[in-house]
Scaffold this motif. Structure first.
Motif, mmCIF file in Angstrom:
data_model
loop_
_atom_site.group_PDB
_atom_site.id
_atom_site.type_symbol
_atom_site.label_atom_id
_atom_site.label_comp_id
_atom_site.label_asym_id
_atom_site.label_seq_id
_atom_site.Cartn_x
_atom_site.Cartn_y
_atom_site.Cartn_z
ATOM 1 N N THR A 399 82.657 21.263 68.274
ATOM 2 C CA THR A 399 83.213 19.920 68.493
ATOM 3 C C THR A 399 82.187 18.817 68.262
ATOM 4 O O THR A 399 82.553 17.639 68.182
ATOM 5 C CB THR A 399 83.749 19.781 69.923
ATOM 6 O OG1 THR A 399 82.654 19.872 70.852
ATOM 7 C CG2 THR A 399 84.765 20.872 70.239
ATOM 8 N N ASP A 490 84.623 10.730 65.354
ATOM 9 C CA ASP A 490 86.049 10.951 65.527
ATOM 10 C C ASP A 490 86.532 10.285 66.818
ATOM 11 O O ASP A 490 86.184 10.723 67.917
ATOM 12 C CB ASP A 490 86.327 12.458 65.576
ATOM 13 C CG ASP A 490 87.806 12.789 65.587
ATOM 14 O OD1 ASP A 490 88.614 11.872 65.798
ATOM 15 O OD2 ASP A 490 88.151 13.964 65.380
ATOM 16 N N PRO A 491 87.350 9.222 66.715
ATOM 17 C CA PRO A 491 87.813 8.554 67.936
ATOM 18 C C PRO A 491 88.728 9.419 68.791
ATOM 19 O O PRO A 491 88.858 9.189 69.996
ATOM 20 C CB PRO A 491 88.549 7.317 67.403
ATOM 21 C CG PRO A 491 88.922 7.656 66.006
ATOM 22 C CD PRO A 491 87.851 8.573 65.498
ATOM 23 N N SER A 492 89.354 10.432 68.186
ATOM 24 C CA SER A 492 90.210 11.314 68.989
ATOM 25 C C SER A 492 89.392 12.153 69.964
ATOM 26 O O SER A 492 89.901 12.602 70.992
ATOM 27 C CB SER A 492 91.035 12.222 68.078
ATOM 28 O OG SER A 492 90.207 13.160 67.394
ATOM 29 N N LYS A 493 88.121 12.388 69.643
ATOM 30 C CA LYS A 493 87.231 13.122 70.538
ATOM 31 C C LYS A 493 86.424 12.174 71.434
ATOM 32 O O LYS A 493 85.769 12.617 72.374
ATOM 33 C CB LYS A 493 86.261 13.985 69.730
ATOM 34 C CG LYS A 493 86.921 15.050 68.868
ATOM 35 C CD LYS A 493 85.866 15.814 68.086
ATOM 36 C CE LYS A 493 86.494 16.854 67.172
ATOM 37 N NZ LYS A 493 85.476 17.566 66.350
ATOM 38 N N ASN A 494 86.453 10.892 71.110
ATOM 39 C CA ASN A 494 85.693 9.884 71.839
ATOM 40 C C ASN A 494 86.649 8.751 72.214
ATOM 41 O O ASN A 494 86.787 7.770 71.460
ATOM 42 C CB ASN A 494 84.544 9.343 70.984
ATOM 43 C CG ASN A 494 83.570 10.414 70.567
ATOM 44 O OD1 ASN A 494 82.647 10.744 71.285
ATOM 45 N ND2 ASN A 494 83.763 10.966 69.374
ATOM 46 N N PRO A 495 87.325 8.867 73.336
ATOM 47 C CA PRO A 495 88.372 7.899 73.696
ATOM 48 C C PRO A 495 87.899 6.451 73.737
ATOM 49 O O PRO A 495 88.694 5.535 73.508
ATOM 50 C CB PRO A 495 88.823 8.372 75.082
ATOM 51 C CG PRO A 495 88.437 9.812 75.141
ATOM 52 C CD PRO A 495 87.194 9.939 74.325
ATOM 53 N N ALA A 497 85.795 5.182 71.697
ATOM 54 C CA ALA A 497 85.539 4.795 70.304
ATOM 55 C C ALA A 497 84.225 4.030 70.156
ATOM 56 O O ALA A 497 83.193 4.489 70.650
ATOM 57 C CB ALA A 497 86.719 3.989 69.775
ATOM 58 N N ASP A 601 93.051 -1.169 61.998
ATOM 59 C CA ASP A 601 94.090 -0.872 62.968
ATOM 60 C C ASP A 601 95.320 -1.698 62.593
ATOM 61 O O ASP A 601 95.206 -2.833 62.115
ATOM 62 C CB ASP A 601 93.574 -1.264 64.364
ATOM 63 C CG ASP A 601 94.508 -0.831 65.470
ATOM 64 O OD1 ASP A 601 95.633 -1.345 65.508
ATOM 65 O OD2 ASP A 601 94.103 -0.005 66.305
#
Length: 668
Positions: A399, A490-495, A497, A601
């Motif tokens: 990860t 990866d923002p999905s792994k780092n809320p 961001a 975004d």
């Protein structure tokens, strides 16, 4: 992770080794013949040939380098000619002129990581001195030292030695922590010199970080360092568990560093009496030899403490009689110290920090919240609960990189960049306890530590590495090169961001050739202070000079600072339009054309004018403007995107972050 530090690096522009090509033809593996002039012979017991071989061995990473040296000069002057590639020649020519200054708990000068074998005299323009105090000697690797805390710059905590060796430690084989993480230890720039400044000790560290720059000694010092061409790196802080707005480094002339994971993970498995195995996190060198040991919860092993304190195994809560020959269970990792003090055989603890392991002084493992709840279910299911804590092992973490849970977050300020700061093996003080409990009788030369203090020296080394290729670049140009070439995370792994990782994860290969840089012109830092509304007295407290803000009809905003990240705070509940003027300098290819691409975004409308930047020479500057429009944000929310300039070779990336959190953003 228990402490935080910052590093600065200095570059001495003297040319210690002048390399010149003597042949235009390729010589095996595209190697050419270069001469390295090292100057006059040093006084004392000195072997020129041995020195020459040592330099090449550290450069080529080979045990035998005789075939690469074509001539060794040992009489009228000191030098040698060798067959090197262009890349090796550049590295040889400049790296030993770079000096990394470490402001920390001092340094252990006898460590193999700081040996001066193979090093020539310090650069002639080095003006520092070795004032390390009692029982302290410098050498040609560790060329400077000062102490401000005690009577010696010698490191008795281990923290300073760890950070210094991470940045510039020598190449040392067979480094390990009781067999764990065994391999070759080396700093980011092993041939760089080190100057160590002991500014903190056992009682803690200097206070760092404030939005009131005029009252922040680090911000003031870093301002003057930047004016003299010195880039200051500072840890973002270890307050991530406190949530957002916890970054400690806020001055825009400082590079703040967040901590992220690496692909190596230390695990300490727990085997329950029912046969189930739970994966825990610890750097545990101890073994229970296959024995399952009775478990006791802190609440049942306490005397005289309230329930919450007993469950957490707070200081003074555990009864030595009740934990004897047992593994004590604590629902807070800080209970490790009390568990060890009380004489328990081991400890199982709850941790908020997934994928982060800390050195423990006896058999212990920390379980994530999910696994700890599963463990509690077993504990409550039987009257004779037992478990075994296994010795730690390493596994691959697929990860990674992910920002560590302890790493401080924005806004207030957003970290500039992220770098490895979890489970880092580096040099340590042999008189310091390797674990944070203080109740640890072991002594080690290398230790495994985690924290933004560990990520900071990685970036200091990378900055020094960039400086070896570009000795005349300004601090802001180097900072820009590091940020715009960082790899998006990866923002999905780092809320959180960009609030957590800033511009992204460091990329050493790309940083030396960024294409474009955001270089600050003279007076820009002063204009930034003026944009904050500082009066002359406050500005003088930072700059040390009698200066006043320039008279202009246009109000200068903090976000106008020529900074790679485009960040702005807006009012919640209101639509917004934000402008970012920026200037880039061409450091890539003389004749080049860059095209802008926006990644946005859906809540943001972003326009770049102009969309094409054409350059006809190196160091040419071009200005552009970014306009960001959006609908109203809710309170305490963030939207982001990015701008990328590309000429087909270079990718120059800038995050765009709009948020509604109150406070000062580095580019608001």
């Amino acid at each position: 992770m228990r402490k935080s530090s910052f590093l600065l690096f200095l570059h001495i522009s003297v040319i210690l080794m002048l390399c010149m090509s003597l042949s235009s033809g390729a010589v095996e593996e595209d190697r050419k013949v270069y001469i390295a002039y090292l100057g006059s012979l040093p006084d004392g017991d000195y072997s020129p040939s041995s020195h020459h071989f040592s330099i090449l061995q550290s450069l080529l990473k080979q045990s035998s380098v005789e075939n690469y040296i074509t001539r060794s000069y040992r009489r009228s002057f000191n030098g040698f000619a060798a067959k090197l590639t262009d890349e090796e020649a550049k590295k040889l020519a400049t790296e030993s002129n770079v000096i990394i200054g470490v402001l920390d708990t001092g340094i252990w000068p006898e460590s193999d990581s700081f040996s001066d074998e193979g090093f020539g005299p310090p650069p002639k323009k080095w003006k520092g001195s070795c004032n390390g105090g009692l029982n302290f000697t410098c050498n040609n690797k560790l060329i400077g030292a000062r102490t401000y805390e005690t009577d010696s710059a010698r490191d008795t905590e281990g923290h300073g030695s760890h950070t210094a060796s991470t940045a510039a430690g020598n190449i040392v084989g067979n480094a390990n922590f009781f067999g764990l993480a065994e391999g070759t230890a080396r700093g980011g720039v092993p041939s760089a010199r080190i100057a160590a400044y002991k500014v903190c000790g056992a009682d803690g560290f200097i206070r760092i970080g404030s939005i009131r720059f005029y009252s922040d000694p680090v911000a003031v010092g870093a301002y003057h360092a930047a004016e003299k061409g010195i880039l200051v790196m500072q840890s973002a802080g270890n307050s991530g568990a406190s949530g957002l707005q916890s970054v400690s480094s806020v001055a825009p002339w400082i590079l703040s560093v967040a901590a992220s994971t690496t692909d190596r993970l230390f695990i300490g498995n727990v085997v329950l009496g029912n046969g189930k195995t739970l994966t825990g996190f610890s750097v545990n060198s101890f073994s229970l030899n296959g024995t399952k040991v009775p478990l006791v919860y802190g609440l049942q092993a306490s005397s005289g403490c309230d329930e919450a304190s007993a469950r957490a195994c707070s200081d003074g809560c555990l009864s030595s009689t009740l934990v004897e020959n047992k593994i004590v269970v604590c629902d807070n990792f800080r209970g490790l110290t009390e568990a060890r003090r009380s004489g328990a055989l081991g400890s199982i603890l709850e941790t908020l920090f997934d994928n982060v392991s800390f050195v423990v002084p006896f058999p212990a493992s920390a379980l994530s919240i999910e696994h700890f709840h599963s463990f509690e279910s077993y504990l409550n299911s039987t009257e004779k609960a037992v478990a075994e804590i296994l010795k730690s092992e390493t596994i691959e973490d697929s990860t990674a990189p992910v920002v560590a849970a302890f790493s401080s977050r924005g806004p207030s300020v957003i970290p500039d960049i992220s770098a490895p700061g979890v489970d880092i093996l580096a040099a340590f003080s042999p008189v310091a306890a390797p674990s944070s409990t203080g109740i640890d009788e072991r002594h080690v030369k290398y230790n495994i530590m985690s924290g933004t203090s560990m990520s900071c020296p990685h970036v200091a080394a990378l900055a020094a590495y960039v400086k070896t290729f570009h000795p005349h670049w300004s601090p802001s140009a180097i900072k820009s090169a590091l940020m715009t070439t960082a790899s998006p995370m990866d923002p999905s792994k780092n809320p959180d961001a960009e609030f957590s990782y800033g511009s992204g994860h460091v990329n050493p290969v790309k940083a030396i050739n960024p294409g474009l840089v955001y270089d600050n012109v003279e007076g820009e830092s002063l204009r930034f202070l003026c944009s904050l509304g500082y009066d002359e007295e406050k500005i003088r407290a930072v700059t040390g000079t009698n200066v006043s803000c320039p008279k202009t009809s246009n109000k200068v905003l903090p976000r106008d600072f020529n900074y790679p990240t485009l960040s702005a705070q807006v009012k919640p509940g209101e639509s917004f339009t934000v402008h970012f003027p920026r200037t880039v300098t061409n450091v890539g290819v003389a004749t080049s054309t860059y095209n802008a691409t926006i990644f946005s975004d859906s809540k943001l409308e972003i326009e770049v004018i102009p969309k094409i930047l054409s350059f006809e020479s190196l160091t040419e500057k071009k200005t552009y403007n970014v306009t960001v429009k959006g609908k109203a944000l809710s309170e305490q929310s963030m939207v982001s995107g990015s701008l990328r300039w590309s000429d087909g070779i270079h990718m120059v990336r800038s995050p765009i972050v709009i948020h509604s959190y109150e406070g000062l953003s580095k580019a608001v």
